[in-house]
Design an enzyme around this catalytic site. Structure first.
Site, short mmCIF file in Angstrom:
data_model
loop_
_atom_site.label_atom_id
_atom_site.label_comp_id
_atom_site.label_asym_id
_atom_site.label_seq_id
_atom_site.Cartn_x
_atom_site.Cartn_y
_atom_site.Cartn_z
N ASP A 110 0.83 -1.19 0.00
CA ASP A 110 0.00 0.00 0.00
C ASP A 110 0.88 1.25 0.00
OD1 ASP A 110 -2.73 1.25 0.45
OD2 ASP A 110 -1.61 2.06 2.17
N GLU A 131 1.20 -0.30 -5.22
CA GLU A 131 0.17 0.65 -5.61
C GLU A 131 0.83 1.99 -5.88
OE1 GLU A 131 -3.80 2.69 -3.62
OE2 GLU A 131 -1.93 2.47 -2.51
#
Length: 466
Positions: free
Chosen positions: A217, A244
């Protein structure tokens, strides 16, 4: 091939990466409790998924979905989604169905708790007291470390300050993600020796439990130094790791050039294919055309297949005001799924959420997508076509048609009237006198001569296979 590139490719081979395995579809069970995943393990496998991506496994509190992305302690798994025992049971249940578990991991920051305390000692006195008062319980939920002490101190964070220049990698990587109205933001970790050692222990502990992949993340906010120090060959060996890095497009887009390209160039990780997502959204827009999906990789508007995580929606899009404009029309989203599950290359990620009613702004639109009849049929096609070559037969503003080996044909018509295309079955190898059956409608097409016309109804996908 130069020496450094040769070493890089050799290292990738040594890690045991398999392009076919990484093309297996992932169910993103966003904000599902671990026990819910366990309950549905058999159905998940029967639907055709080979991997399940779970929300972060760590110590966190608060019932909101975003609270899962605010770590209090990486040494412990205990949150409203479940604990370490629940995670172990889930991994075992999915393994019995030959489905792997991928874990979302948050390594950029810790929880914003400035509203209740001024210090940056984590997990803090309240949580340490909770550990002490329930010692036998938390002993079972511990991944590593001594829970009688804080794990992090103020020395383990970058100086306080919010990101203001989102185009400057230094600013994005060394300052805090903040909200408005004087919010102090998420305390940004300094990748010193101690922080890195703890993050490695965390990832290794999850790997030892049986986790087979990591979604990183907010990796856009991590320096290359931190990424390199944490994701060592020992950690990544045999694992599918993807980051990401949100961009607005592919090559030529400043966010791609400044953030995603360096991440891909300096790691062997995969990444969310935001360039392809931008191409998909443009293709399905009023002014766009399906010919924009003819070969987006050739124009730098898609990632290399072996490193691409393909999607039609991510968890940030419906849950954050700044991204909701990217939500596709439901019919277009279904057609886009036919594209990413029909085409060769990339690892399809299918998003299905379990949001609290107060946070679900779309009336459960994605709650049951994972088990929808058309989704299961598209997964059936995707799994059957693994390893089959892809050849685009035709593309124009409305229609995209491509072939998968000689066993499959996909036609996607985004427009409001039927579209047809006649294929030369000599030039493009087809099997004659056997029915190609559309997995979505049940309709069949039988080739019986050199030229065969496929008629694709309005606003429809056809996914034919032998």
């Amino acid at each position: 091939m130069n020496y450094s590139k040769s070493l890089f490719l050799s290292a990738m081979a040594a890690c045991g990466f398999s392009g076919t395995a990484h093309a297996d579809a992932i169910l993103h069970a966003f904000n599902w409790s671990y026990s819910d995943v366990t309950t549905h393990a058999q159905s998940i496998a029967e639907a055709g998924y080979k991997k399940v991506l779970i929300s972060p496994a760590m110590k966190s509190s608060g019932n909101e979905w975003w609270a899962r992305y605010q770590p209090q302690d990486l040494r412990v798994i205990d949150s409203p989604l479940g604990n370490k025992e629940d995670l172990a049971a889930m991994i075992a249940a999915l393994k019995a169905q030959n489905v792997d578990v991928y874990a979302d991991v948050v390594l950029n920051h810790m929880a914003n708790e400035s509203w209740k305390r001024d210090d940056l000692n984590y997990p803090g006195s309240d949580v340490l007291n909770e550990y002490a008062q329930n010692a036998s319980y938390f002993a079972k939920q511990t991944l590593f470390g001594d829970l009688t002490y804080n794990n992090l101190s103020p020395n383990d964070f970058h100086p306080e300050g919010c990101i203001t220049n989102w185009g400057d990698p230094g600013h994005v990587q060394y300052w805090r993600l903040c909200g408005g109205a004087g919010d102090k933001g998420l305390p940004d970790l300094d990748p010193n020796h101690w922080v890195v050692s703890q993050q490695r222990l965390y990832l290794q502990a999850l790997k030892d439990m049986g986790v087979k992949g990591f979604r990183i993340d907010a990796v856009k906010h991590m320096s290359q130094y931190q990424i390199d120090q944490v994701f060592t060959p020992d950690i990544t060996s045999g694992m599918h790791v993807f980051g990401e890095v949100i961009t607005s497009g592919g090559k030529g887009d400043s966010s791609y050039d400044s953030f995603l390209a360096p991440y891909l160039n300096n790691t062997n990780h995969s990444a969310y294919d935001f360039p392809l997502f931008a191409s998909i959204r443009q293709a399905f827009s009023i002014n766009g055309g399906m010919n924009q999906l003819h070969d987006p990789l050739a124009y730098g508007q898609a990632l290399e297949s072996s490193r691409s995580i393909t999607f039609t929606i991510t968890h940030d899009i419906p849950t954050n005001d700044g991204f909701r404009y990217q939500i596709m029309n439901e019919s277009d989203e279904a057609l886009a799924y036919a594209y990413i599950l029909g085409k060769d290359g990339g690892t399809p990620l299918i998003y299905s959420d379990n949001l609290p009613d107060a946070e679900d702004r779309d009336n459960g639109r994605w709650a049951d997508v994972w088990n929808r009849t058309d989704m299961k049929q598209m997964l059936k096609f995707h799994n059957a076509m693994q390893g089959k070559s892809m050849k685009v037969l035709h593309s124009d503003q409305c229609l995209l048609m491509f072939q998968r080996g000689k066993e499959g044909v996909v036609g996607i018509n985004k427009c409001g009237e039927e579209r047809s295309y006649t294929v030369d079955t000599y030039q493009n190898e087809f099997n004659w006198f056997v029915p190609y059956k559309d997995v979505l409608s049940g309709a069949t097409e039988t080739v019986s001569g050199q030229y065969h016309t496929f008629n694709i109804p309005a606003r429809t996908a056809r996914m034919y296979m032998l």
